[in-house]
Design an enzyme around this catalytic site. Structure first.
Site, PDB file in Angstrom:
ATOM      1  N   LYS A 116      31.810  35.416  28.994  1.00 19.19           N
ATOM      2  CA  LYS A 116      32.433  34.131  28.674  1.00 19.19           C
ATOM      3  C   LYS A 116      32.286  33.750  27.208  1.00 19.19           C
ATOM      4  O   LYS A 116      33.166  33.095  26.643  1.00 19.19           O
ATOM      5  CB  LYS A 116      31.872  33.049  29.594  1.00 19.19           C
ATOM      6  CG  LYS A 116      32.353  33.205  31.034  1.00 19.19           C
ATOM      7  CD  LYS A 116      31.817  32.122  31.927  1.00 19.19           C
ATOM      8  CE  LYS A 116      32.505  32.133  33.277  1.00 19.19           C
ATOM      9  NZ  LYS A 116      32.462  33.433  33.944  1.00 19.19           N
ATOM     10  N   GLY A 164      31.847  31.665  39.560  1.00 16.70           N
ATOM     11  CA  GLY A 164      31.602  31.039  40.849  1.00 16.70           C
ATOM     12  C   GLY A 164      30.467  30.042  40.838  1.00 16.70           C
ATOM     13  O   GLY A 164      29.842  29.800  41.875  1.00 16.70           O
ATOM     14  N   GLY A 165      30.173  29.462  39.677  1.00 15.14           N
ATOM     15  CA  GLY A 165      29.119  28.456  39.605  1.00 15.14           C
ATOM     16  C   GLY A 165      27.722  29.026  39.457  1.00 15.14           C
ATOM     17  O   GLY A 165      26.747  28.268  39.425  1.00 15.14           O
ATOM     18  N   HIS A 208      40.332  20.147  36.186  1.00 12.48           N
ATOM     19  CA  HIS A 208      40.323  21.602  36.115  1.00 12.48           C
ATOM     20  C   HIS A 208      41.764  22.062  36.337  1.00 12.48           C
ATOM     21  O   HIS A 208      42.266  22.043  37.457  1.00 12.48           O
ATOM     22  CB  HIS A 208      39.397  22.159  37.202  1.00 12.48           C
ATOM     23  CG  HIS A 208      39.271  23.652  37.190  1.00 12.48           C
ATOM     24  ND1 HIS A 208      38.091  24.309  37.421  1.00 12.48           N
ATOM     25  CD2 HIS A 208      40.187  24.636  36.986  1.00 12.48           C
ATOM     26  CE1 HIS A 208      38.287  25.610  37.369  1.00 12.48           C
ATOM     27  NE2 HIS A 208      39.557  25.831  37.100  1.00 12.48           N
ATOM     28  N   LYS A 237      35.716  25.571  44.344  1.00 12.65           N
ATOM     29  CA  LYS A 237      36.944  24.860  44.675  1.00 12.65           C
ATOM     30  C   LYS A 237      37.046  24.631  46.186  1.00 12.65           C
ATOM     31  O   LYS A 237      36.666  25.494  46.974  1.00 12.65           O
ATOM     32  CB  LYS A 237      38.153  25.661  44.177  1.00 12.65           C
ATOM     33  CG  LYS A 237      38.156  25.843  42.663  1.00 12.65           C
ATOM     34  CD  LYS A 237      39.120  26.931  42.233  1.00 12.65           C
ATOM     35  CE  LYS A 237      39.000  27.216  40.746  1.00 12.65           C
ATOM     36  NZ  LYS A 237      39.831  28.358  40.330  1.00 12.65           N
ATOM     37  N   ASN A 290      40.298  34.361  34.390  1.00 14.70           N
ATOM     38  CA  ASN A 290      40.050  35.212  35.541  1.00 14.70           C
ATOM     39  C   ASN A 290      41.035  36.370  35.495  1.00 14.70           C
ATOM     40  O   ASN A 290      42.248  36.168  35.619  1.00 14.70           O
ATOM     41  CB  ASN A 290      40.210  34.427  36.839  1.00 14.70           C
ATOM     42  CG  ASN A 290      39.033  33.505  37.074  1.00 14.70           C
ATOM     43  OD1 ASN A 290      37.927  33.958  37.353  1.00 14.70           O
ATOM     44  ND2 ASN A 290      39.247  32.218  36.933  1.00 14.70           N
ATOM     45  N   ARG A 292      42.125  38.602  37.411  1.00 18.31           N
ATOM     46  CA  ARG A 292      42.358  39.075  38.773  1.00 18.31           C
ATOM     47  C   ARG A 292      43.243  38.075  39.500  1.00 18.31           C
ATOM     48  O   ARG A 292      43.611  37.042  38.957  1.00 18.31           O
ATOM     49  CB  ARG A 292      41.027  39.198  39.521  1.00 18.31           C
ATOM     50  CG  ARG A 292      40.222  37.882  39.497  1.00 18.31           C
ATOM     51  CD  ARG A 292      39.036  37.894  40.425  1.00 18.31           C
ATOM     52  NE  ARG A 292      38.150  36.769  40.213  1.00 18.31           N
ATOM     53  CZ  ARG A 292      38.353  35.531  40.642  1.00 18.31           C
ATOM     54  NH1 ARG A 292      39.452  35.248  41.297  1.00 18.31           N
ATOM     55  NH2 ARG A 292      37.473  34.583  40.413  1.00 18.31           N
ATOM     56  N   VAL A 295      41.977  33.074  44.557  1.00 17.14           N
ATOM     57  CA  VAL A 295      42.012  32.640  45.960  1.00 17.14           C
ATOM     58  C   VAL A 295      43.189  31.697  46.198  1.00 17.14           C
ATOM     59  O   VAL A 295      43.871  31.747  47.218  1.00 17.14           O
ATOM     60  CB  VAL A 295      40.693  31.946  46.348  1.00 17.14           C
ATOM     61  CG1 VAL A 295      40.746  31.418  47.779  1.00 17.14           C
ATOM     62  CG2 VAL A 295      39.512  32.897  46.183  1.00 17.14           C
ATOM     63  N   ARG A 338      40.669  25.227  51.899  1.00 16.09           N
ATOM     64  CA  ARG A 338      39.831  26.365  52.259  1.00 16.09           C
ATOM     65  C   ARG A 338      38.952  25.986  53.452  1.00 16.09           C
ATOM     66  O   ARG A 338      38.049  25.150  53.334  1.00 16.09           O
ATOM     67  CB  ARG A 338      38.944  26.782  51.088  1.00 16.09           C
ATOM     68  CG  ARG A 338      39.712  27.131  49.827  1.00 16.09           C
ATOM     69  CD  ARG A 338      38.779  27.724  48.783  1.00 16.09           C
ATOM     70  NE  ARG A 338      39.438  27.918  47.505  1.00 16.09           N
ATOM     71  CZ  ARG A 338      38.921  28.615  46.489  1.00 16.09           C
ATOM     72  NH1 ARG A 338      37.729  29.178  46.628  1.00 16.09           N
ATOM     73  NH2 ARG A 338      39.567  28.749  45.348  1.00 16.09           N
TER      74      ARG A 338
END
Length: 466
Positions: A116, A164-165, A208, A237, A290, A292, A295, A338
């Protein structure tokens, strides 16, 4: 076009990719751990191969096992989905060296954007605004003190290789700093094998906002609009929206164009997402990229009509983009919830076990459910706790909320604890509907009152049973 693709993942995303491959006439190969022998993705794939024990590190996240499976099964490409090996530059380099195409960006780009702090420096050089913070990695507490005093509080300590935090600590004042800095270092060392940290000033309150991009291997880059992912708990999220209702058209155009500019500057290829923080004055700052599939990609697919997974496969097979920016049109409003196996009464700890009874919503136009579970399925404790993604798309925001409310009402999962009550509460919230949220709103404003109501209802239920 590829003839056979190994799907290097499990769960709903593996099912999603396998279905896309079948529609494209490409043979799919599933991998599975010993815990997933009866998983849905192994049933749906044309071929399947066991790659190791239950634990993710010994199976799905084991690069040698995955690559060996691809070679044994005669695959000419690997789709990583998200998580596991999807952002492991060393794995991608192994694919490149063996001649198996990785459906995603190059190892060089993943390495560059995966760290990062490197990503911040790269984006700043490309003219993308970044949040105030350390100019490089922070190695010592003394160095961290100087930076903290320069940028001020509140601030956030982040793992350079994090996601992911993980490896993140929010610091409100100097008295908390030393303890939280050491916590972040220890967590980063345990997860990523190093103590590399950097520090950023916190933008608060913030939205965000992330922009989906597609880039082919011929220099063409387009964006597919933005998503609002501000409803988060513990940096994870919970519900996502597309498009972001909080943006003015001027800012929307600017943030999307900035994402395209950033992707072009680094020579990015395939699907990717550039994430920004948006302050109250609609100033936006680069947060991370990201490299990739995300989700929450379905909400973008719903408002554009573009299958992002298929586009990934086409791009990786060296085909030019089918679309120009002028061909992209945005229609209606989409929401994704989710549904996770977790217990809200006990700090959302993951829940696992047999699903005795299962009803997922269906029927109607604009409702989509992505899942890999079924009645009597044994949800293993070794992986992500997601049961399903529930996605709706309607011409208006109001209609989308009504459809999602109906969809959540239909959900029945017996045998496991789930977050269905949280999702229902959020979709029913006036603040969410009227877009009065930010990244900390769920934890600071919604959760305290909601949990109190949850416990009151539980007490009432116990009295009625007595």
């Amino acid at each position: 076009m590829f003839k056979k693709v190994l799907v290097a993942n499990r769960g709903e995303i593996a099912v999603r990719i396998i279905r896309a491959l079948r529609e494209m006439g490409i043979t799919s190969v599933a991998i599975y751990s010993k815990a997933d022998e009866n998983a849905l993705h192994t049933e749906l794939a044309d071929e399947a191969i066991c790659i190791g024990p239950a634990k993710g590190l010994d199976s799905y996240a084991n690069p040698i096992a995955v690559l060996s499976a691809a070679m044994v099964m005669g695959c000419d490409a690997i789709h990583p989905g998200y998580g596991f090996l999807s952002e492991r530059s060393d794995f991608v380099q192994m694919c490149e060296e063996t001649g198996i195409k990785f459906i995603g960006p190059s190892s060089e780009i993943i390495h560059l954007m995966g760290n990062k702090q490197n990503a911040r420096t790269t984006m700043q050089a490309a003219g993308v605004p970044i949040t105030p913070g350390s100019k490089g990695l922070v190695h010592s507490l003394d160095e961290a003190h100087i930076i903290a005093q320069q940028i001020g509080f509140p601030l956030i300590i982040k793992a350079a290789d994090g996601g992911g935090g993980k490896g993140m600590r929010r610091v409100e004042e100097m008295s908390q700093f030393d303890h939280l800095f050491e916590q972040a270092q220890n967590e980063t060392q345990a997860i990523y094998g190093n103590k590399d940290l950097y520090i950023e000033r916190i933008i608060y309150p913030a939205r965000h906002i992330e922009v989906q991009i597609l880039a082919d291997e011929h220099g063409n880059v387009i964006h597919l609009g933005e998503r609002d992912c501000s409803l988060q708990r513990n940096n994870q999220k919970v519900i996502e929206f597309a498009p972001a209702q909080s943006l003015s058209e001027e800012t929307r155009a600017k943030i999307c164009q900035t994402a395209v500019q950033a992707a072009k500057a680094i020579g990015y290829t395939n699907a990717g997402t550039i994430e920004f923080l948006l302050d109250e004055n609609e100033n936006f700052y680069f947060m991370e990229m990201n490299t990739r599939l995300q989700v929450e990609h379905p909400v973008t697919e719903m408002i554009t009509g573009i299958d992002i997974v298929k586009q990934q496969i086409l791009i990786a097979s060296n085909q030019p983009l089918e679309y120009t920016q002028e061909m992209i049109h945005f229609n209606g409003f989409a929401i994704e919830c989710r549904l996770n196996a977790e217990d809200p009464k006990f700090q959302f700890r993951p829940s696992s076990g047999y699903i005795n009874r299962l009803i997922l919503p269906s029927g109607g136009i604009g409702l989509r459910v992505e899942s890999a579970v079924y009645p009597q399925y044994l949800l293993p404790p070794f992986y992500d706790s997601m049961i399903a993604k529930i996605i709706v798309h309607q011409p208006t925001r109001e209609a989308a909320f009504k459809l999602m409310d109906r969809a959540l009402y239909e959900v029945v999962v017996e045998g496991l604890e789930t977050n269905i009550e949280l999702l229902d509460g959020l979709i029913s919230s006036e603040s969410v509907f009227h877009d009065r949220i930010h990244t900390k709103w769920l934890e600071e404003s919604f959760m305290p009152e909601w949990q109190m109501t949850l416990h009151e209802n539980e007490d009432t239920d116990k009295l009625e049973e007595a």
